[in-house]
Write an enzyme that holds these catalytic residues in place. Structure first.
Site, PDB file in Angstrom:
ATOM      1  CG  HIS A 158      -2.135   0.844   1.069  1.00  0.00           C
ATOM      2  ND1 HIS A 158      -2.226   1.892   0.180  1.00  0.00           N
ATOM      3  CD2 HIS A 158      -3.345   0.795   1.700  1.00  0.00           C
ATOM      4  CE1 HIS A 158      -3.428   2.462   0.270  1.00  0.00           C
ATOM      5  NE2 HIS A 158      -4.114   1.809   1.183  1.00  0.00           N
ATOM      6  CG  ASP A 370     -10.582 -10.836 -21.693  1.00  0.00           C
ATOM      7  OD1 ASP A 370     -10.004 -11.917 -21.457  1.00  0.00           O
ATOM      8  OD2 ASP A 370     -11.349 -10.682 -22.667  1.00  0.00           O
TER       9      ASP A 370
END
Length: 430
Positions: A158, A370
């Site tokens: 993070h 995808d």
């Protein structure tokens, strides 16, 4: 299912396919990176098997090659923190890449039984050490199930990435794997540190508690479009201000339920505080923030006094915070607002009491990733151990919200049987 049987097939360090140029070898962290949590952020992408699925050997080689190519543009992720923690040595040491075979799970069945299997989701993630100067900043685990389905687990530091950066990285990797080409114009690192340089921050510092209740539980609650519409109607019937967002009404409801649990447990109500994260991109008058990579968010704080109604306080506070961001006339003004909000959050946490944290991943293109197997059937979070923290994500169709709620065991029992939760949440994912 008691446990996933996972066999590691490949474990290696993947480096950028092209060495990082010398002038990019040091990345200074920004103020926004500096105040981000010292933790890894996980996410899972679940892909059901398709008739066009390639053989695993071909798919594996493509995934590794496309990840190496993607890392040339996301080069800090293959680096390591310097000792001072104010910069990253972009030395191309690499990211951890793991491939596994899951021998006892069918993905369609696993997803159908997900409420019972949610604790197993963490097994799809790569193991990452606690943050140290030598720690990796990114880990990827590609899990191939015996049905041919694939779950890609990612853990990212993070301190170098927020949800926007993580989603941008994953979609670029997927695009490269699908098309074998990289995009001509990509966002870049380093811009935020030039605008918001790290600094020595005075006053109390936030550190994660070391005595987290070991019996924390994570559960996923699905608010579909009809449930959100009902919440909107309830708020709008009493509202004097503009229509709240669907994120705001879900946050408000969860906060209301949690404060109700606190009141019942203690026999009286007390002040409570809600902290939430706001993405700065698109909300300030600094246009160059729009596609900046790294951490680009600030905290908002809502406080409600004991015995007072919540109404649309969350939505109003979000709007007020966004208005302050948009009115910041300069980078210095925005920096001051960011530090002020951060200090308020630390102060509220250190005071104790009922403090609830929320972060929203709604609106990010998680379901666009995808890799060649179609778009993911589900993008999920995992079980975590941050007490009284809720993460919100879009459902696949985009009009519902999944709330990943982490509470101690006793509070979760009460939360799950609250009438609002029972009425509004889908018990089984759809």
């Amino acid at each position: 299912m008691a446990k996933l049987e996972i066999e590691i097939q490949t474990r290696k360090m993947l480096k950028p396919s092209t060495p990082t140029p010398n002038h990019l070898r040091t990345l200074k962290l920004s103020l926004l990176d500096q105040i981000a949590s010292r933790k890894y952020v996980p996410v899972l992408f679940h892909y059901l098997p398709t008739s066009s699925s390639e053989g695993i050997a071909i798919a594996s080689e493509k995934l590794q090659n496309s990840l190496a190519e993607t890392l040339t543009n996301f080069y800090p992720l293959a680096g390591r923190f310097r000792e001072d923690e104010f910069s990253i040595h972009c030395n191309d040491e690499g990211v951890e890449y793991v491939e596994t075979k899951v021998v006892n799970a069918n993905l369609a069945e696993f997803l159908h039984q997900e409420p019972k299997n949610i604790e197993l989701l963490n097994d799809f993630l790569p193991d990452m050490d606690d943050h140290r100067p030598s720690s990796l900043l990114l880990g990827v685990q590609v899990n191939v199930l015996n049905c041919g389905g694939v779950v890609i687990g990612i853990q990212i530091s993070h301190m170098v990435a927020d949800a926007f950066t993580l989603a941008t990285f994953v979609n670029e990797w997927a695009h490269t794997n699908l098309t074998r080409t990289t995009k001509d114009c990509l966002p870049s690192f380093g811009h935020l540190s030039s605008l918001f340089p790290a600094r020595v921050l005075s006053g109390p510092q936030f550190s994660p508690p070391s005595n987290i209740d070991p019996k924390t539980i994570t559960r996923r609650f699905v608010f579909d479009v009809l449930a959100i519409a009902k919440l909107m109607e309830t708020v709008n019937s009493n509202a004097t201000l503009t229509r709240p967002t669907r994120v705001a009404v879900v946050m408000s409801l969860i906060w209301k339920v949690l404060t109700g649990i606190s009141t019942a447990k203690r026999g009286h109500s007390r002040d409570s505080c809600l902290g939430f994260t706001i993405n700065l991109r698109g909300k300030s008058n600094i246009p160059s923030l729009e596609h900046a990579l790294g951490n680009c968010a600030t905290n908002g704080i809502v406080k409600i006094e004991a015995g007072k109604e919540l109404n649309e306080l969350v939505g109003k506070t979000i709007r007020d915070t966004c208005l302050l961001i948009s009115k910041a006339a300069s980078v210095d003004d925005l920096s001051s607002l960011i530090v002020s909000n951060w200090k308020k959050g630390v102060d509220r946490y250190l005071r104790g009491g009922d403090v609830y944290g929320f972060t929203s991943w709604c609106g990010f293109p998680w379901y666009e990733a995808d890799f060649g197997w179609g778009k993911p059937s589900w993008v999920s979070y995992v079980c975590f151990d941050e007490w009284h923290i809720t993460l919100l994500m879009d459902t696949k169709n985009g009009d519902g919200i999944e709330a990943w709620v982490c509470l101690n065991e006793n509070d979760m029992i009460e939360f799950e049987k609250d009438p609002h939760i029972l009425t509004l949440c889908s018990p089984i994912p759809k």
